[in-house]
Write a protein that holds these residues in place. Structure first.
Motif, PDB file in Angstrom:
ATOM      1  N   ALA A  49       0.857  -1.117  -0.013  1.00 14.03           N
ATOM      2  CA  ALA A  49      -0.042  -0.007   0.078  1.00 14.03           C
ATOM      3  C   ALA A  49       0.961   1.274   0.061  1.00 14.03           C
ATOM      4  O   ALA A  49       0.459   2.288  -0.535  1.00 14.03           O
ATOM      5  CB  ALA A  49      -0.814   0.076   1.068  1.00 14.03           C
ATOM      6  N   ALA A  50       2.111   1.287   0.620  1.00 13.51           N
ATOM      7  CA  ALA A  50       2.833   2.514   0.598  1.00 13.51           C
ATOM      8  C   ALA A  50       3.620   2.296  -0.580  1.00 13.51           C
ATOM      9  O   ALA A  50       4.594   3.518  -0.870  1.00 13.51           O
ATOM     10  CB  ALA A  50       3.717   2.256   1.760  1.00 13.51           C
ATOM     11  N   GLY A  51       3.639   1.642  -1.603  1.00 13.67           N
ATOM     12  CA  GLY A  51       4.193   1.832  -3.007  1.00 13.67           C
ATOM     13  C   GLY A  51       5.659   0.989  -2.985  1.00 13.67           C
ATOM     14  O   GLY A  51       6.396   1.328  -4.268  1.00 13.67           O
ATOM     15  N   PHE A  52       6.070   0.089  -2.376  1.00 12.25           N
ATOM     16  CA  PHE A  52       7.134  -0.586  -2.450  1.00 12.25           C
ATOM     17  C   PHE A  52       6.795  -1.843  -3.111  1.00 12.25           C
ATOM     18  O   PHE A  52       5.820  -2.482  -3.299  1.00 12.25           O
ATOM     19  CB  PHE A  52       7.604  -1.014  -0.971  1.00 12.25           C
ATOM     20  N   VAL A 100      -6.181   1.055   7.116  1.00  7.90           N
ATOM     21  CA  VAL A 100      -7.437   0.018   7.150  1.00  7.90           C
ATOM     22  C   VAL A 100      -8.685   0.681   6.601  1.00  7.90           C
ATOM     23  O   VAL A 100      -9.744   0.236   5.828  1.00  7.90           O
ATOM     24  CB  VAL A 100      -7.543  -0.426   8.276  1.00  7.90           C
ATOM     25  N   ALA A 101      -8.874   1.841   7.334  1.00  9.34           N
ATOM     26  CA  ALA A 101     -10.220   2.792   7.149  1.00  9.34           C
ATOM     27  C   ALA A 101     -10.331   3.070   5.524  1.00  9.34           C
ATOM     28  O   ALA A 101     -11.388   2.973   5.073  1.00  9.34           O
ATOM     29  CB  ALA A 101     -10.072   3.981   7.781  1.00  9.34           C
ATOM     30  N   ARG A 102      -9.220   3.191   4.679  1.00  8.25           N
ATOM     31  CA  ARG A 102      -9.284   3.537   3.278  1.00  8.25           C
ATOM     32  C   ARG A 102      -9.117   2.177   2.406  1.00  8.25           C
ATOM     33  O   ARG A 102      -9.524   2.295   1.066  1.00  8.25           O
ATOM     34  CB  ARG A 102      -7.868   4.092   2.760  1.00  8.25           C
ATOM     35  N   GLY A 103      -9.197   0.941   3.168  1.00 11.84           N
ATOM     36  CA  GLY A 103      -9.538  -0.214   2.472  1.00 11.84           C
ATOM     37  C   GLY A 103      -8.085  -0.679   1.589  1.00 11.84           C
ATOM     38  O   GLY A 103      -8.253  -1.749   0.851  1.00 11.84           O
ATOM     39  N   GLN A 104      -7.112  -0.029   1.907  1.00  9.59           N
ATOM     40  CA  GLN A 104      -5.868  -0.708   1.571  1.00  9.59           C
ATOM     41  C   GLN A 104      -5.123  -1.742   2.208  1.00  9.59           C
ATOM     42  O   GLN A 104      -4.227  -2.417   1.672  1.00  9.59           O
ATOM     43  CB  GLN A 104      -4.695   0.563   1.517  1.00  9.59           C
ATOM     44  N   VAL A 105      -5.594  -1.895   3.386  1.00  9.21           N
ATOM     45  CA  VAL A 105      -5.007  -3.129   4.365  1.00  9.21           C
ATOM     46  C   VAL A 105      -6.348  -3.926   4.987  1.00  9.21           C
ATOM     47  O   VAL A 105      -7.170  -2.948   5.515  1.00  9.21           O
ATOM     48  CB  VAL A 105      -4.109  -2.523   5.404  1.00  9.21           C
ATOM     49  N   GLU A 106      -6.244  -5.039   5.052  1.00 10.88           N
ATOM     50  CA  GLU A 106      -7.483  -5.731   5.503  1.00 10.88           C
ATOM     51  C   GLU A 106      -6.979  -7.090   6.308  1.00 10.88           C
ATOM     52  O   GLU A 106      -6.290  -8.035   5.710  1.00 10.88           O
ATOM     53  CB  GLU A 106      -8.353  -6.393   4.223  1.00 10.88           C
ATOM     54  N   PRO A 107      -6.858  -6.824   7.835  1.00 12.68           N
ATOM     55  CA  PRO A 107      -6.574  -8.019   8.656  1.00 12.68           C
ATOM     56  C   PRO A 107      -7.195  -9.298   8.461  1.00 12.68           C
ATOM     57  O   PRO A 107      -8.694  -9.077   8.090  1.00 12.68           O
ATOM     58  CB  PRO A 107      -6.874  -7.526  10.018  1.00 12.68           C
TER      59      PRO A 107
END
Length: 339
Positions: free
Chosen positions: A195-198, A302-309
């Motif tokens: 999500a951070a572009g790596f 998580v709020a932006r939907g870029q990470v989902e546990p």
């Protein structure tokens, strides 16, 4: 409000986790009372329940991944109000009086390790595996509206840990990050790094986790350090594994001037390859919870939907089953208990 509550009690070393009746705590000065809605089970909880780590005597109420609503505030509280959705991570506050605290450091795991008398949720005070929890108001964080309790709970420790590690390691934009281990920490590290572009490489020897790693966003999946090197190597190696040996092996795939950021706790010895370490100017960086600002950022992903546990959810009556699945390594990838 009732004066009783249900809490999960660990009576002794290696005991079954049991749901029991306990007195509901009251909010004191500068504290809030939280009606816990969910709490994750962390690897640290398992180590404490086994007696591998010891910070207080049994019986214990564990849990430092608790989330819920504020239902009462103590004297002097202005930062939170009744109805606020909050999380309560491990480090609530420092003692404010010892030599370490007089240096005015932000609260972090370094505080937990060096303050003479820190307040640590579920470590040296009762934790969040209960229907109610009191916490110092400075040790709470507001939850974004878009984040569910089931998503927020594992973010309070596992998500916080891996995102804070990336921020602490400060890799160059567009760099190559390798994540060793695809578990409670690793599955989130892959997502945050992507999500951070790596460019993200997952390192795992477990066949059924290889496809999962790709689904989570890994660009490449390899089994060891030799394959990592062949795939282009890594500028940052994230140690999220329960095996130090796996990390040492993966270091064969590091690029010059790379960093290894240590988060995983393992029982085997960590043996570093001294010649490559010196010859390539590698850096070994320790990292855990590095300040609440990084938890806020982790929750925003998580709020932006870029990470989902990825979680398995259990009602509190199934706490023994939830703990057994974590203890055996069967859970994918985080166990969250509803209260």
């Amino acid at each position: 409000m009732t004066t009783q509550m249900k809490a999960v009690v660990v009576a002794k070393e290696n005991a079954t986790w049991e749901l029991q009746d306990r007195d509901r705590p009251e909010a004191g000065p500068h504290q809030v009372l939280v009606r816990v809605r969910a709490c994750g089970i962390c690897g640290t909880d398992v180590w404490m329940a086994r007696g591998t780590l010891s910070f207080q005597e049994f019986p214990m109420v564990l849990g430092h991944e608790g989330v819920g609503e504020v239902v009462a505030v103590g004297d002097g509280v202005t930062e939170r109000k009744i109805g606020d959705r909050v999380g309560v991570p491990m480090v609530q506050k420092n003692c404010g009086a010892c030599d370490f605290c007089r240096e005015q450091h932000p609260n972090s795991f370094v505080t937990a390790a060096n303050c003479a008398a820190p307040t640590l949720t579920g470590v040296n005070v009762d934790g969040a595996h209960a229907e109610y929890l009191v916490a110092d108001v400075s040790g709470t964080v507001l939850l974004p509206d878009a984040v569910t309790y089931e998503q927020a709970a594992p973010t309070l420790c596992a998500g916080y840990t891996v995102w804070a590690a990336i921020r602490r390691a400060d890799p160059r934009p567009g760099g190559r990050i390798a994540v060793v281990g695809v578990g409670g920490l690793g599955h989130l590290a892959i997502q945050y790094a992507k999500a951070a572009g790596f460019h993200v490489t997952a390192v795992t020897r477990t066949p059924d986790k290889q496809d999962l790693a790709r689904q989570l966003g890994a660009d490449v999946v390899v089994a060891d350090g030799a394959a990592l090197k062949a795939a282009g190597g890594a500028d940052l190696l994230m140690h999220t594994s329960s095996s130090h040996a796996a990390v040492t092996d993966a270091m064969a795939g590091l690029r010059p001037w790379a960093k290894v950021v240590m988060m995983g706790i393992a029982e085997d010895e960590l043996t570093l390859p001294s010649l490559p370490l010196v010859s390539n100017s590698y850096q070994i960086v320790g990292s855990a919870h590095n300040g609440l600002e990084y938890l806020v950022e982790a929750l925003d992903f998580v709020a932006r939907g870029q990470v989902e546990p990825v979680v398995e959810v259990f009602d509190k009556e199934r706490i023994a089953e939830a703990y057994d699945r974590v203890n055996s390594g069967a859970v994918r990838f985080k166990a969250v208990v509803r209260y």
